[in-house]
Every structure is written in C-alpha cells, then in structure tokens.
Design a protein around this motif. Structure first.
Motif, PDB file in Angstrom:
ATOM      1  N   LEU A   7       1.617  -2.187  -9.315  1.00  0.00           N
ATOM      2  CA  LEU A   7       0.830  -1.386  -8.293  1.00  0.00           C
ATOM      3  C   LEU A   7       0.105  -2.244  -7.529  1.00  0.00           C
ATOM      4  N   ILE A   8      -0.596  -3.281  -7.902  1.00  0.00           N
ATOM      5  CA  ILE A   8      -1.654  -4.139  -7.510  1.00  0.00           C
ATOM      6  C   ILE A   8      -0.769  -5.483  -6.941  1.00  0.00           C
ATOM      7  N   PHE A   9      -0.725  -5.427  -5.580  1.00  0.00           N
ATOM      8  CA  PHE A   9      -0.593  -6.658  -4.883  1.00  0.00           C
ATOM      9  C   PHE A   9      -0.967  -6.733  -3.473  1.00  0.00           C
ATOM     10  N   GLY A  10      -1.016  -7.986  -2.937  1.00  0.00           N
ATOM     11  CA  GLY A  10      -1.201  -8.165  -1.482  1.00  0.00           C
ATOM     12  C   GLY A  10      -0.037  -8.118  -0.541  1.00  0.00           C
ATOM     13  N   GLN A  16      -5.157   1.637  -4.393  1.00  0.00           N
ATOM     14  CA  GLN A  16      -5.733   3.202  -4.383  1.00  0.00           C
ATOM     15  C   GLN A  16      -4.595   4.167  -3.528  1.00  0.00           C
ATOM     16  N   ARG A  17      -4.511   3.588  -2.453  1.00  0.00           N
ATOM     17  CA  ARG A  17      -3.129   4.488  -1.538  1.00  0.00           C
ATOM     18  C   ARG A  17      -1.977   4.754  -2.355  1.00  0.00           C
ATOM     19  N   ARG A  18      -1.434   3.608  -3.069  1.00  0.00           N
ATOM     20  CA  ARG A  18      -0.151   3.720  -3.845  1.00  0.00           C
ATOM     21  C   ARG A  18      -0.636   4.583  -4.993  1.00  0.00           C
ATOM     22  N   LEU A  19      -1.407   4.454  -5.777  1.00  0.00           N
ATOM     23  CA  LEU A  19      -1.904   5.393  -6.801  1.00  0.00           C
ATOM     24  C   LEU A  19      -2.238   6.816  -6.328  1.00  0.00           C
ATOM     25  N   GLN A  20      -2.724   7.136  -5.185  1.00  0.00           N
ATOM     26  CA  GLN A  20      -3.030   8.432  -4.833  1.00  0.00           C
ATOM     27  C   GLN A  20      -1.661   9.184  -4.802  1.00  0.00           C
ATOM     28  N   ARG A  21      -0.888   8.306  -3.997  1.00  0.00           N
ATOM     29  CA  ARG A  21       0.667   9.127  -3.878  1.00  0.00           C
ATOM     30  C   ARG A  21       1.144   9.541  -5.137  1.00  0.00           C
TER      31      ARG A  21
END
Length: 407
Positions: free
Chosen positions: A77-80, A126-131
C-alpha cells in the motif's frame, strides 16, 4: 453466557454470516441473532430469543446482514509515484525489458519511494487505505519493499505504524526488503542479502516495526537458495515468514516456505503437486491474488481443486501495488477469484475473513463472529453475502464496527 455488565453492548435483530465453520449453514449463517460485545471483544453470539430483556445498551439492526470485518492479507500500500505511463507503454507494444532499461519497472517505484517524504507517503497511502476501509476492511497487511535500503525500508514501516495510529484499522506490517535487487547491488545480489539479513532485518525487528518477513522467490527476484538464506536469518530471530512464490514459474518456493512453517504462500499460479502436499503438511495458507493475474493477462491458474482436496486454507487479497495490481477493492478481488480462479462465493468470503486471518497469524482472534474474537464486524444493507461478490461496484456498507465501536 456470562452475566452482563451494564456497559456491555448488544447488537440485535441481525442476520449473521459468522464464517464460523462450527455452524453447518453456508457462510455460518445465523438468522435472527445478536452479538454481545464487551469492550473490544465478542462476548457471545446468541439467538434473538435469548437476548436479555431490559438491558440498556442495545442497537437494533433491523434485520440487516452482519459479517466479520474484511481482512486484506497481502498489499503493497505504501509507495511513491505511480506506473500508469509505463502501463500505457506496455499496451502500446513496448516490452518490459525496454521499459526497465529506461529506468522503469520496480526500480521506478523504488526511486520515487526513496525520494518521497514520510508525509507524502502517508498522504498517498491514506487515500488508498480509506478506499479499502470504506469497503469494510478492518485488518490489513502492508509490506515494505520499495525502499530496498535501511533508511527507506524503515521509512515505509514507520508510515505503516502512523497509519495504524491514525485509523480505526489493524495493520500487520511485513518486511519485504528481499523484494528485488536494488540498482546499486545489481552486480552483487548476495551482498545485498547480507545487508538485509545482518543489518536491516535485525535492526527493524528490534524496533518492533514488522510482524513477518517476506521474500519474492522468482526468476526476476531471488533464487530458492537466496530465499532460504533470508528465511534462516528470520527464523534465528523468531520471525514468522511468508513468500511470493510460484507466480511466474515453479521454483519450489511454496515447499520452501512450508519447510519453514511459513504463514502463507502467495500467488502460487505455478504450484505443483509437491508444493501442495508440502503446504498441506505445514498448515501454510494459500493466498490467491487475482488482481495481478488479471492485470498481467496471465493464463496459468492456481491449482484450486488440489488445494481444496488437501484442505488447504485459501485466502484472497488485493495485492494492491503500482506495477501489477492497482486495485484498492477487496470486493473486486473476491469477484475475480470466483470468475478467474473458480472459487465459490462462500470460499471467497472465507478467503477475506477466517483464512486471511490465518495468513496473518491471527486465526484464533480474527475473521469470525464468535465468542472470544475481536469485535470487528460490518453491518450491510444487503440480504446475503454473495451480493458484495456479485456486484463489486456497489457498496452496501451500512456501518463499520472496529474493536466494538461504530466508526
């Protein structure tokens, strides 16, 4: 049931898909039932007729469907940055080798992740996690593996820790430093693994930043002998292991994971009978990742029927990542697992609840509506669990309960 405390909360008048295999009905369905919660734990699951009269803390769910909270047991989930332009190039006929030679592929994500600040990485994640939370996810695994040096790997895992602090979700972080060989070690991958085994892994484990160690055992990743080296180092520190294995070829990675009593073998499209037998003996969970299978237009399907015959738990996850599965939807992954791999909808639901919990070492506490389990559950404006699998674009989530509290 124990005597109720005044602060115990009863969620009543519900249709429960408990996912408890002790229930003989499909999905562990319990019609006209209630859940009693004490603090952060389920105290009891009982028929509506057994709900004690006069208790002050009661929520009437008006016949709605309740399931365990969903568990996404494999994500990056975490990447640039992102790889959208690279995907368009591939669709326009540019080879992966040519894209990699131009600095694309996983190295592009490593470069973007290394150069991104913790705040930027956290905002994007955070945006990805929220989805995913909006779809009913209450527990999620997040891997490192786009830093590939000590500082950047720690940065990713610190972001995961901060996400857990900021959100009503349980995060299981995984160290995936052995994801790929970084550019600076391209001519000496074993030296990089020395760094992983002797410095990165012990230092970050001592800081409590991850739960398990993962390795990408594949022709484009690490050999079985290199993978074994990482697993040996992890085992010496008492760290559970898991593996990206048998995705693009059969290197015997699943059998290797099983030899180390690994939590899960993930992807497994090229899993053979020997690997299936090894997993059956070790209790290793099979994690299917249909998003990557779809996005890469693969043809080799995992041996689902053999897994069934051997009673191997089958989990399903999004594999959310920028290169091969940019899908932040566990409902979509469930649908794909049924359509592409032949799972039944009930198997897909087990795959994102109790079997996903097993894949994260949480099988005794998560993934079922059952006394003694954590009070993570979802209330749906739906009649039956198949609806979320059948129509992944529609999200009938009504209420999300995490650790006994509506959030």
């Amino acid at each position: 049931m124990q005597q109720l405390h005044p602060d115990d909360l009863i969620w009543r008048n519900a249709r429960l898909a408990t996912m408890d295999p002790a229930h003989t009905a499909p999905y562990g369905m319990a019609e006209s039932s209630a859940i009693v919660v004490r603090g952060q734990t389920i105290l009891a699951v009982l028929p509506e007729s057994d709900v004690p009269a006069g208790h002050s803390k009661v929520v009437d769910l008006q016949g709605r469907l309740v399931t365990p909270g969903l568990i996404d047991c494999h994500t990056h989930l975490i990447f640039g940055g992102n790889r959208a332009a690279e995907w368009e190039q591939r669709l326009n006929g540019v080879s992966y080798q040519a894209i990699s030679a131009q600095g694309g592929g996983i190295n592009a994500t490593v470069t973007a992740t290394r150069s991104s600040s913790p705040d930027t990485l956290q905002e994007l994640a955070q945006r990805r996690l929220q989805r995913l939370m909006n779809e009913g996810v209450t527990t999620i695994e997040i891997k490192s593996g786009y830093g590939l040096n000590a500082d950047a790997e720690e940065k990713m895992l610190q972001v995961a820790r901060q996400l857990a602090r900021n959100n009503p979700v349980e995060i299981s972080p995984t160290l995936l430093s052995a994801h790929a060989v970084p550019a600076e070690y391209r001519h000496d991958p074993d030296a990089y693994l020395t760094l992983v085994c002797e410095q990165i892994m012990p230092a970050l484990w001592q800081k409590g930043l991850f739960d398990a160690v993962d390795v990408f055992c594949e022709n484009v990743g690490f050999t079985p002998s290199q993978t074994e080296r990482v697993f040996q180092a992890a085992t010496a520190l008492g760290i559970p292991v898991k593996g990206h294995v048998e995705q693009l070829s059969n290197l015997g990675g699943a059998a290797l994971v099983s030899r180390f009593k690994g939590l899960s073998a993930d992807h497994i499209e090229y899993l053979d009978e020997a690997g299936v037998q090894a997993m059956a003996q070790s209790g290793t969970v099979a994690v299917l990742l249909p998003g990557a299978f779809y996005f890469l237009q693969e043809r080799q399907r995992p041996p689902v029927e053999q897994l069934r015959k051997q009673g191997i738990p089958i989990a399903v996850a999004t594999d959310y990542n920028p290169g091969t599965s940019p899908f932040a939807s566990l409902h979509l992954a469930m649908n794909m697992a049924c359509v592409q791999f032949g799972l039944t909808p009930e198997e897909a639901w087990a795959g994102v609840t109790r079997h996903a919990a097993q894949a994260l070492g949480r099988g005794a506490t998560h993934g079922q509506l059952k006394a003694g389990y954590v009070a993570d559950f979802i209330v749906w404006d739906a009649h039956h669990p198949v609806e979320m699998v059948y129509e992944p674009g529609r999200n009938p989530l009504y209420q999300r309960i995490f650790r006994g509290e509506a959030v």
